[in-house]
Design a protein around this motif. Sequence first.
Motif, mmCIF file in Angstrom:
data_model
loop_
_atom_site.group_PDB
_atom_site.id
_atom_site.type_symbol
_atom_site.label_atom_id
_atom_site.label_comp_id
_atom_site.label_asym_id
_atom_site.label_seq_id
_atom_site.Cartn_x
_atom_site.Cartn_y
_atom_site.Cartn_z
ATOM 1 N N GLY A 1 -23.479 -16.816 23.078
ATOM 2 C CA GLY A 1 -23.522 -15.914 21.895
ATOM 3 C C GLY A 1 -23.391 -16.826 20.592
ATOM 4 O O GLY A 1 -22.669 -18.046 20.767
ATOM 5 N N ARG A 2 -23.687 -16.479 19.433
ATOM 6 C CA ARG A 2 -23.600 -17.240 18.088
ATOM 7 C C ARG A 2 -22.074 -17.411 17.751
ATOM 8 O O ARG A 2 -21.044 -16.570 18.388
ATOM 9 N N ASN A 3 -21.687 -18.178 16.892
ATOM 10 C CA ASN A 3 -20.238 -18.384 16.370
ATOM 11 C C ASN A 3 -20.017 -17.057 15.917
ATOM 12 O O ASN A 3 -20.631 -16.387 14.924
ATOM 13 N N GLY A 4 -18.665 -16.666 15.943
ATOM 14 C CA GLY A 4 -17.829 -15.704 15.563
ATOM 15 C C GLY A 4 -18.483 -14.271 16.249
ATOM 16 O O GLY A 4 -18.093 -13.253 15.402
ATOM 17 N N GLN A 5 -18.914 -14.364 17.448
ATOM 18 C CA GLN A 5 -19.239 -13.167 18.335
ATOM 19 C C GLN A 5 -18.322 -12.569 19.224
ATOM 20 O O GLN A 5 -18.509 -11.616 19.807
ATOM 21 N N GLY A 6 -17.086 -13.243 19.370
ATOM 22 C CA GLY A 6 -16.199 -12.735 20.135
ATOM 23 C C GLY A 6 -16.018 -13.577 21.464
ATOM 24 O O GLY A 6 -15.026 -13.384 22.413
ATOM 25 N N LYS A 7 -16.316 -14.820 21.649
ATOM 26 C CA LYS A 7 -16.516 -15.660 22.904
ATOM 27 C C LYS A 7 -15.115 -16.254 23.148
ATOM 28 O O LYS A 7 -14.420 -15.961 24.084
ATOM 29 N N SER A 8 -14.550 -17.064 22.098
ATOM 30 C CA SER A 8 -13.216 -17.333 22.316
ATOM 31 C C SER A 8 -12.041 -16.474 22.278
ATOM 32 O O SER A 8 -11.261 -16.421 23.292
ATOM 33 N N THR A 9 -12.369 -15.322 21.805
ATOM 34 C CA THR A 9 -11.478 -14.126 21.757
ATOM 35 C C THR A 9 -11.447 -13.686 23.187
ATOM 36 O O THR A 9 -10.380 -13.215 23.753
ATOM 37 N N LEU A 10 -12.509 -13.373 23.668
ATOM 38 C CA LEU A 10 -12.313 -13.128 25.407
ATOM 39 C C LEU A 10 -11.820 -13.934 26.236
ATOM 40 O O LEU A 10 -10.934 -13.391 27.089
ATOM 41 N N LEU A 11 -11.871 -15.330 26.030
ATOM 42 C CA LEU A 11 -11.218 -16.229 26.678
ATOM 43 C C LEU A 11 -9.680 -16.033 26.398
ATOM 44 O O LEU A 11 -8.913 -16.302 27.495
ATOM 45 N N LYS A 12 -9.266 -15.764 25.206
ATOM 46 C CA LYS A 12 -7.627 -15.779 24.883
ATOM 47 C C LYS A 12 -7.225 -14.316 25.581
ATOM 48 O O LYS A 12 -6.093 -14.429 25.891
ATOM 49 N N LEU A 13 -8.125 -13.260 25.654
ATOM 50 C CA LEU A 13 -7.553 -12.125 26.629
ATOM 51 C C LEU A 13 -7.437 -12.373 27.975
ATOM 52 O O LEU A 13 -6.376 -11.947 28.515
ATOM 53 N N VAL A 14 -8.182 -13.297 28.631
ATOM 54 C CA VAL A 14 -8.143 -13.552 30.100
ATOM 55 C C VAL A 14 -6.807 -14.463 30.201
ATOM 56 O O VAL A 14 -6.162 -14.223 31.132
ATOM 57 N N THR A 15 -6.497 -15.406 29.326
ATOM 58 C CA THR A 15 -5.271 -16.231 29.395
ATOM 59 C C THR A 15 -3.863 -15.339 28.929
ATOM 60 O O THR A 15 -2.954 -15.961 29.220
ATOM 61 N N GLY A 16 -4.264 -14.151 28.314
ATOM 62 C CA GLY A 16 -2.996 -13.334 27.899
ATOM 63 C C GLY A 16 -2.630 -13.897 26.582
ATOM 64 O O GLY A 16 -1.539 -13.308 26.211
ATOM 65 N N VAL A 17 -3.164 -14.835 25.931
ATOM 66 C CA VAL A 17 -2.477 -15.295 24.670
ATOM 67 C C VAL A 17 -2.523 -14.146 23.416
ATOM 68 O O VAL A 17 -1.824 -13.923 22.634
ATOM 69 N N VAL A 18 -3.676 -13.065 23.822
ATOM 70 C CA VAL A 18 -3.792 -11.977 22.823
ATOM 71 C C VAL A 18 -3.947 -10.866 23.732
ATOM 72 O O VAL A 18 -4.337 -10.946 24.833
ATOM 73 N N LEU A 19 -3.451 -9.593 23.261
ATOM 74 C CA LEU A 19 -3.636 -8.254 24.227
ATOM 75 C C LEU A 19 -4.516 -7.454 23.596
ATOM 76 O O LEU A 19 -4.760 -7.572 22.292
ATOM 77 N N PRO A 20 -5.335 -6.745 24.256
ATOM 78 C CA PRO A 20 -6.311 -5.846 23.634
ATOM 79 C C PRO A 20 -5.649 -4.683 22.960
ATOM 80 O O PRO A 20 -4.667 -4.101 23.214
ATOM 81 N N ASP A 21 -6.464 -4.002 21.880
ATOM 82 C CA ASP A 21 -6.061 -2.864 21.425
ATOM 83 C C ASP A 21 -6.424 -1.607 22.051
ATOM 84 O O ASP A 21 -6.038 -0.559 22.010
ATOM 85 N N GLU A 22 -7.658 -1.736 22.836
ATOM 86 C CA GLU A 22 -7.992 -0.782 23.553
ATOM 87 C C GLU A 22 -8.616 -1.234 24.943
ATOM 88 O O GLU A 22 -8.759 -2.546 25.264
ATOM 89 N N GLY A 23 -8.277 -0.542 26.254
ATOM 90 C CA GLY A 23 -8.709 -0.731 27.297
ATOM 91 C C GLY A 23 -7.672 -1.487 28.028
ATOM 92 O O GLY A 23 -6.561 -1.699 27.689
#
Length: 245
Positions: free
Chosen positions: A61-83
């Motif tokens: 995906g292009r820059n800023g489309q959520g790729k790094s955020t996705l990896l941080k969710l998998v690591t548990g660095v950030v938590l989801p607001d939904e789901g």
Amino acid sequence: MAGPVITLTDVGIRFRRNRRGRRTFKDLFAGRGRRSRPGEFWALRNVTFSVQRGEAIGVVGRNGQGKSTLLKLVTGVVLPDEGRVQVLEGVAPLIEITGGFVEDLTVRDNVFLTAGLHGMTKRQVEERFDDIIDFAEIGDFVDTPYKHLSSGMKVRIAFAVISRLEEPIILVDEVLAVGDRAFREKCYRRIEELLDGGRTLFFVSHNERDLRRFCTRGLYLDKGQLVLDGPIGDVLERYNADYGV
């Protein structure tokens, strides 16, 4: 019984543009609903997929489309607001070259600290220390403060440490684009060894050749949405068609 080691179900996560950080704890527990307030945007929304043990996933995906955020969710660095995000095995993340490293500590101290934070005992680090330093090719700098290393040297030591962990899931986010070609190829051979050993890989890259080399499956993210989940060749073809790459 076999099953997925990573499952995301209707996951969404939002951030603020005009304030530092994410929502406050007050906001989180106040139950103010799911709609975005002024200044907020959804980095990911309605993302659902699962990953089986040993799969090699390329995230595009292009820059800023959520790729790094996705990896941080998998690591548990950030938590989801939904789901819901469910990860059943340990994760070794190579997401940011300075992540987990302390600038004022020496390379030696940082190796013990970072490996220890990922669950390795002191004895295990001692047993692997020489291999880590040899792989990183920075033996002359082992007692140098980490802050004095070049960005390429930081990538070397970070990758050397993370790739020696025994965590079943490996996350790599574009950081290997830094550094010389010979060392990058050395890292790639190490990734292939990990895959041959049954590790699960998430690999974020803009390099189509590298994605085809490692990955059999792809996730295409655009505007925070999962546009396509399928064979890596099909995903790259769709991405290239959308953006004329």
